[in-house]
Write a protein that holds these residues in place. Structure first.
Motif, mmCIF file in Angstrom:
data_model
loop_
_atom_site.group_PDB
_atom_site.id
_atom_site.type_symbol
_atom_site.label_atom_id
_atom_site.label_comp_id
_atom_site.label_asym_id
_atom_site.label_seq_id
_atom_site.Cartn_x
_atom_site.Cartn_y
_atom_site.Cartn_z
ATOM 1 N N UNK A 293 55.690 56.097 24.624
ATOM 2 C CA UNK A 293 56.807 54.813 24.688
ATOM 3 C C UNK A 293 56.029 53.591 24.221
ATOM 4 N N UNK A 294 56.672 52.650 23.769
ATOM 5 C CA UNK A 294 55.918 51.285 23.452
ATOM 6 C C UNK A 294 55.453 50.674 24.449
ATOM 7 N N UNK A 295 54.239 50.140 24.235
ATOM 8 C CA UNK A 295 53.432 49.299 25.197
ATOM 9 C C UNK A 295 52.813 50.392 26.207
ATOM 10 N N UNK A 296 52.540 51.644 25.819
ATOM 11 C CA UNK A 296 52.055 52.721 26.852
ATOM 12 C C UNK A 296 50.562 52.758 26.596
ATOM 13 N N UNK A 297 49.795 53.549 27.198
ATOM 14 C CA UNK A 297 48.158 53.866 27.320
ATOM 15 C C UNK A 297 48.149 54.963 26.921
ATOM 16 N N UNK B 163 49.693 62.672 18.770
ATOM 17 C CA UNK B 163 51.177 62.290 18.547
ATOM 18 C C UNK B 163 51.756 61.064 19.373
ATOM 19 N N UNK B 164 50.916 60.624 19.971
ATOM 20 C CA UNK B 164 51.036 59.282 20.932
ATOM 21 C C UNK B 164 51.870 58.296 20.069
ATOM 22 N N UNK B 165 51.429 57.858 18.797
ATOM 23 C CA UNK B 165 52.117 56.903 18.162
ATOM 24 C C UNK B 165 53.439 57.049 17.752
ATOM 25 N N UNK B 166 53.573 58.462 17.567
ATOM 26 C CA UNK B 166 54.995 58.744 17.173
ATOM 27 C C UNK B 166 55.940 59.221 18.512
ATOM 28 N N UNK C 82 64.100 51.562 33.169
ATOM 29 C CA UNK C 82 63.372 50.294 33.336
ATOM 30 C C UNK C 82 62.535 50.200 32.297
ATOM 31 N N UNK C 83 62.903 49.265 31.288
ATOM 32 C CA UNK C 83 62.162 49.027 30.009
ATOM 33 C C UNK C 83 60.806 48.776 30.041
ATOM 34 N N UNK C 84 60.353 48.156 31.119
ATOM 35 C CA UNK C 84 58.816 47.537 31.169
ATOM 36 C C UNK C 84 58.093 48.277 31.958
ATOM 37 N N UNK C 85 58.645 49.510 32.413
ATOM 38 C CA UNK C 85 58.011 50.539 33.479
ATOM 39 C C UNK C 85 56.533 50.881 32.697
ATOM 40 N N UNK C 86 55.462 50.615 33.391
ATOM 41 C CA UNK C 86 54.016 51.030 33.033
ATOM 42 C C UNK C 86 53.919 52.401 32.720
ATOM 43 N N UNK C 87 53.479 53.015 31.641
ATOM 44 C CA UNK C 87 53.346 54.170 31.464
ATOM 45 C C UNK C 87 51.783 54.270 30.964
ATOM 46 N N UNK C 88 51.152 55.532 31.651
ATOM 47 C CA UNK C 88 49.908 55.997 31.317
ATOM 48 C C UNK C 88 49.936 57.430 30.909
ATOM 49 N N UNK C 89 49.588 57.939 29.638
ATOM 50 C CA UNK C 89 49.530 59.357 29.407
ATOM 51 C C UNK C 89 48.215 59.878 29.511
ATOM 52 N N UNK C 90 48.110 61.147 29.849
ATOM 53 C CA UNK C 90 46.761 61.864 29.601
ATOM 54 C C UNK C 90 46.962 63.203 29.053
ATOM 55 N N UNK C 91 46.117 63.499 28.098
ATOM 56 C CA UNK C 91 46.257 64.554 27.412
ATOM 57 C C UNK C 91 44.826 65.226 26.828
ATOM 58 N N UNK C 92 44.959 66.501 26.564
ATOM 59 C CA UNK C 92 43.799 67.032 26.000
ATOM 60 C C UNK C 92 43.971 67.288 24.647
ATOM 61 N N UNK C 93 45.132 67.521 24.154
ATOM 62 C CA UNK C 93 45.371 67.981 22.695
ATOM 63 C C UNK C 93 46.549 67.095 22.063
#
Length: 89
Positions: free
Chosen positions: A67-71, A61-64, A46-57
């Protein structure tokens, strides 16, 4: 829905993809696939599926890895940040 790891999340999504509206995932999920890999798998179906990442450390690396258009939300976070991210994702 909560899943104990990426593989369980993929299985649940594969069984009923229409019952999911977005993904909120940590990056480090223990043994098996990472949150990066989980999001890439779901976006593959699903190419437009909304993605939200959470991370402490792993936010650096998010930019690399992300996925595009994620948070990305860094830990510690407040629940309103997740709600806002889901609203805008």
């Amino acid at each position: 829905m909560a899943a104990r790891n990426a593989e369980a999340a993929i299985e649940a999504f594969s069984e009923k993809p229409g019952s999911f509206s977005s993904l909120v995932t940590d990056i480090r999920l223990g043994r098996g696939k990472s949150g990066w890999e989980l999001a890439k798998h779901l976006r593959g179906t699903s190419p437009t599926f909304p993605v939200v990442y959470i991370s402490g450390d792993s936010a650096v690396h998010w930019g690399v890895e992300g996925v595009p258009e994620s948070i990305m939300i860094t830990k510690p976070f407040a629940m309103p940040q997740i709600i806002t991210a889901l609203y805008t994702a």
